[in-house]
Design a protein around this motif. Sequence first.
Motif, PDB file in Angstrom:
ATOM      1  N   LEU A 145       2.952   5.787   4.868  1.00  0.00           N
ATOM      2  CA  LEU A 145       3.079   4.468   4.255  1.00  0.00           C
ATOM      3  C   LEU A 145       4.380   3.803   4.670  1.00  0.00           C
ATOM      4  O   LEU A 145       4.409   2.599   4.984  1.00  0.00           O
ATOM      5  CB  LEU A 145       3.018   4.613   2.733  1.00  0.00           C
ATOM      6  N   ALA A 146       5.465   4.579   4.723  1.00  0.00           N
ATOM      7  CA  ALA A 146       6.752   4.037   5.161  1.00  0.00           C
ATOM      8  C   ALA A 146       6.671   3.557   6.608  1.00  0.00           C
ATOM      9  O   ALA A 146       7.209   2.492   6.958  1.00  0.00           O
ATOM     10  CB  ALA A 146       7.839   5.097   5.016  1.00  0.00           C
ATOM     11  N   ARG A 147       5.998   4.311   7.449  1.00  0.00           N
ATOM     12  CA  ARG A 147       5.879   3.915   8.857  1.00  0.00           C
ATOM     13  C   ARG A 147       5.110   2.616   9.005  1.00  0.00           C
ATOM     14  O   ARG A 147       5.461   1.755   9.816  1.00  0.00           O
ATOM     15  CB  ARG A 147       5.195   5.034   9.652  1.00  0.00           C
ATOM     16  N   ARG A 148       4.044   2.457   8.251  1.00  0.00           N
ATOM     17  CA  ARG A 148       3.258   1.230   8.327  1.00  0.00           C
ATOM     18  C   ARG A 148       4.096   0.030   7.878  1.00  0.00           C
ATOM     19  O   ARG A 148       4.019  -1.044   8.463  1.00  0.00           O
ATOM     20  CB  ARG A 148       1.985   1.353   7.489  1.00  0.00           C
ATOM     21  N   ILE A 155      -1.377  -2.837   5.458  1.00  0.00           N
ATOM     22  CA  ILE A 155      -1.413  -1.723   4.518  1.00  0.00           C
ATOM     23  C   ILE A 155      -2.827  -1.601   3.944  1.00  0.00           C
ATOM     24  O   ILE A 155      -3.382  -2.595   3.470  1.00  0.00           O
ATOM     25  CB  ILE A 155      -0.409  -1.929   3.366  1.00  0.00           C
ATOM     26  N   PRO A 156      -3.427  -0.409   3.993  1.00  0.00           N
ATOM     27  CA  PRO A 156      -4.779  -0.252   3.426  1.00  0.00           C
ATOM     28  C   PRO A 156      -4.808  -0.657   1.954  1.00  0.00           C
ATOM     29  O   PRO A 156      -3.834  -0.480   1.224  1.00  0.00           O
ATOM     30  CB  PRO A 156      -5.047   1.253   3.592  1.00  0.00           C
ATOM     31  N   ARG A 157      -5.936  -1.180   1.527  1.00  0.00           N
ATOM     32  CA  ARG A 157      -6.068  -1.710   0.174  1.00  0.00           C
ATOM     33  C   ARG A 157      -5.739  -0.658  -0.890  1.00  0.00           C
ATOM     34  O   ARG A 157      -5.119  -0.956  -1.916  1.00  0.00           O
ATOM     35  CB  ARG A 157      -7.480  -2.238  -0.038  1.00  0.00           C
ATOM     36  N   ASP A 158      -6.146   0.601  -0.668  1.00  0.00           N
ATOM     37  CA  ASP A 158      -5.977   1.610  -1.717  1.00  0.00           C
ATOM     38  C   ASP A 158      -4.527   2.022  -1.929  1.00  0.00           C
ATOM     39  O   ASP A 158      -4.204   2.648  -2.946  1.00  0.00           O
ATOM     40  CB  ASP A 158      -6.837   2.844  -1.417  1.00  0.00           C
ATOM     41  N   ARG A 160      -1.909  -0.385  -1.098  1.00  0.00           N
ATOM     42  CA  ARG A 160      -1.099  -1.594  -0.951  1.00  0.00           C
ATOM     43  C   ARG A 160      -0.157  -1.810  -2.134  1.00  0.00           C
ATOM     44  O   ARG A 160       0.979  -2.245  -1.967  1.00  0.00           O
ATOM     45  CB  ARG A 160      -2.010  -2.804  -0.771  1.00  0.00           C
ATOM     46  N   ALA A 161      -0.603  -1.485  -3.336  1.00  0.00           N
ATOM     47  CA  ALA A 161       0.241  -1.692  -4.513  1.00  0.00           C
ATOM     48  C   ALA A 161       1.401  -0.706  -4.572  1.00  0.00           C
ATOM     49  O   ALA A 161       2.397  -0.942  -5.264  1.00  0.00           O
ATOM     50  CB  ALA A 161      -0.600  -1.570  -5.779  1.00  0.00           C
ATOM     51  N   LEU A 162       1.284   0.407  -3.844  1.00  0.00           N
ATOM     52  CA  LEU A 162       2.343   1.412  -3.843  1.00  0.00           C
ATOM     53  C   LEU A 162       3.415   1.117  -2.799  1.00  0.00           C
ATOM     54  O   LEU A 162       4.541   1.599  -2.904  1.00  0.00           O
ATOM     55  CB  LEU A 162       1.748   2.800  -3.566  1.00  0.00           C
ATOM     56  N   ALA A 163       3.054   0.336  -1.780  1.00  0.00           N
ATOM     57  CA  ALA A 163       3.951   0.107  -0.649  1.00  0.00           C
ATOM     58  C   ALA A 163       5.299  -0.499  -1.048  1.00  0.00           C
ATOM     59  O   ALA A 163       6.339  -0.079  -0.532  1.00  0.00           O
ATOM     60  CB  ALA A 163       3.255  -0.772   0.393  1.00  0.00           C
ATOM     61  N   PRO A 164       5.366  -1.493  -1.962  1.00  0.00           N
ATOM     62  CA  PRO A 164       6.677  -2.051  -2.313  1.00  0.00           C
ATOM     63  C   PRO A 164       7.640  -1.030  -2.911  1.00  0.00           C
ATOM     64  O   PRO A 164       8.857  -1.165  -2.760  1.00  0.00           O
ATOM     65  CB  PRO A 164       6.331  -3.146  -3.321  1.00  0.00           C
ATOM     66  N   LEU A 165       7.103  -0.002  -3.584  1.00  0.00           N
ATOM     67  CA  LEU A 165       7.964   1.025  -4.159  1.00  0.00           C
ATOM     68  C   LEU A 165       8.598   1.872  -3.057  1.00  0.00           C
ATOM     69  O   LEU A 165       9.784   2.210  -3.117  1.00  0.00           O
ATOM     70  CB  LEU A 165       7.166   1.898  -5.123  1.00  0.00           C
ATOM     71  N   VAL A 166       7.807   2.180  -2.042  1.00  0.00           N
ATOM     72  CA  VAL A 166       8.352   2.874  -0.879  1.00  0.00           C
ATOM     73  C   VAL A 166       9.357   1.981  -0.158  1.00  0.00           C
ATOM     74  O   VAL A 166      10.443   2.416   0.239  1.00  0.00           O
ATOM     75  CB  VAL A 166       7.217   3.306   0.075  1.00  0.00           C
ATOM     76  N   GLY A 167       9.008   0.705  -0.001  1.00  0.00           N
ATOM     77  CA  GLY A 167       9.921  -0.237   0.643  1.00  0.00           C
ATOM     78  C   GLY A 167      11.243  -0.345  -0.089  1.00  0.00           C
ATOM     79  O   GLY A 167      12.311  -0.467   0.530  1.00  0.00           O
TER      80      GLY A 167
END
Length: 318
Positions: A145-148, A155-158, A160-167
């Motif tokens: 997820l970090a690499r994407r 970001i895949p839909r499933d 996508r909501a988690l990505a900002p936390l990694v960011g």
Amino acid sequence: MTEWISDTPFDPKPARHGEPPQVVVAGQRIFAHRAERLRQLASRLPAMGEFLHFSALLCQAQHRTSLDRVSTVGFDARAWRVAVQHGVAPLTPAALLGSLDWRDDLDALLATLDELLAREGERFAAQRLLLGRLIDVSAQQRLALARRLLDHAPIPRDTRALAPLVGAALQVAWTRLARTLEPLPGRPLAGAEGRCPCCGSAPLASVVQLGRQRSRTRYLHCGLCATEWYFERARCSQCTGTAKLDYIGCEDEQGKRGLALRAECCGECGGSLKLVDREWEADAEPLAEDLASLGLDALLDAEGYARASFNPLLAFGD
């Protein structure tokens, strides 16, 4: 402004006395300032109030994490010299993502954010459930997820909501590390002006600054490590063109300015980058203004302009 001449990819010479600095790293309160500004904007823009208030809590968690954690990864001065010799920013994510301790920052940030959300009662119950989902995500999935995110890939839909936390965790880790660079890199030279001299990332926005030393001077603001570097006004950060620039602002139906920013749009390359003007509002902050102006992005997209910025707290799909 004087242009230095150098035979290295990044100019190591300091600015002359009285001139604005070419490169400035973020201070210790960068995330706290963002949280404060997001709260202001949440009150001003009630339609986006919930989203901006949650974002403020996320930035508050970033602030606490950045103060509470001491990185176990030290900066290697030799690596900096080698990077300069090869024309590479020293903190490039491609080189550090596997070794930098951003995963520890993520764990600390999730715990702090959960504590802050719990104080809000049921208001952010759904978001707390998402935190639980990310805690259960494997280390391999977090890395993917970090690499994407860093590759600006959809970001895949499933997830996508988690990505900002990694960011958010990536921002904490890279902003902390950028402060260890000594000496600081200079402003990138021709061909790399639109990329952060510390980590090589794209800018989140550009900022017209205030203050005795930097007043009325424009800087690009890195989306990953929050470093700012000098960039001339009325010049596209993507293609460096000057001939076909247009500016689109955020006005209400009465023509009143809603936010301290405009979008600088280039008719040559089709890119757009938000321009935050602290002469309009001294408290304006690039990431906060970007999150508060997502409606402007929709307008720019309809006009055919592509977003040229990088905000790790925003995750996009196909």
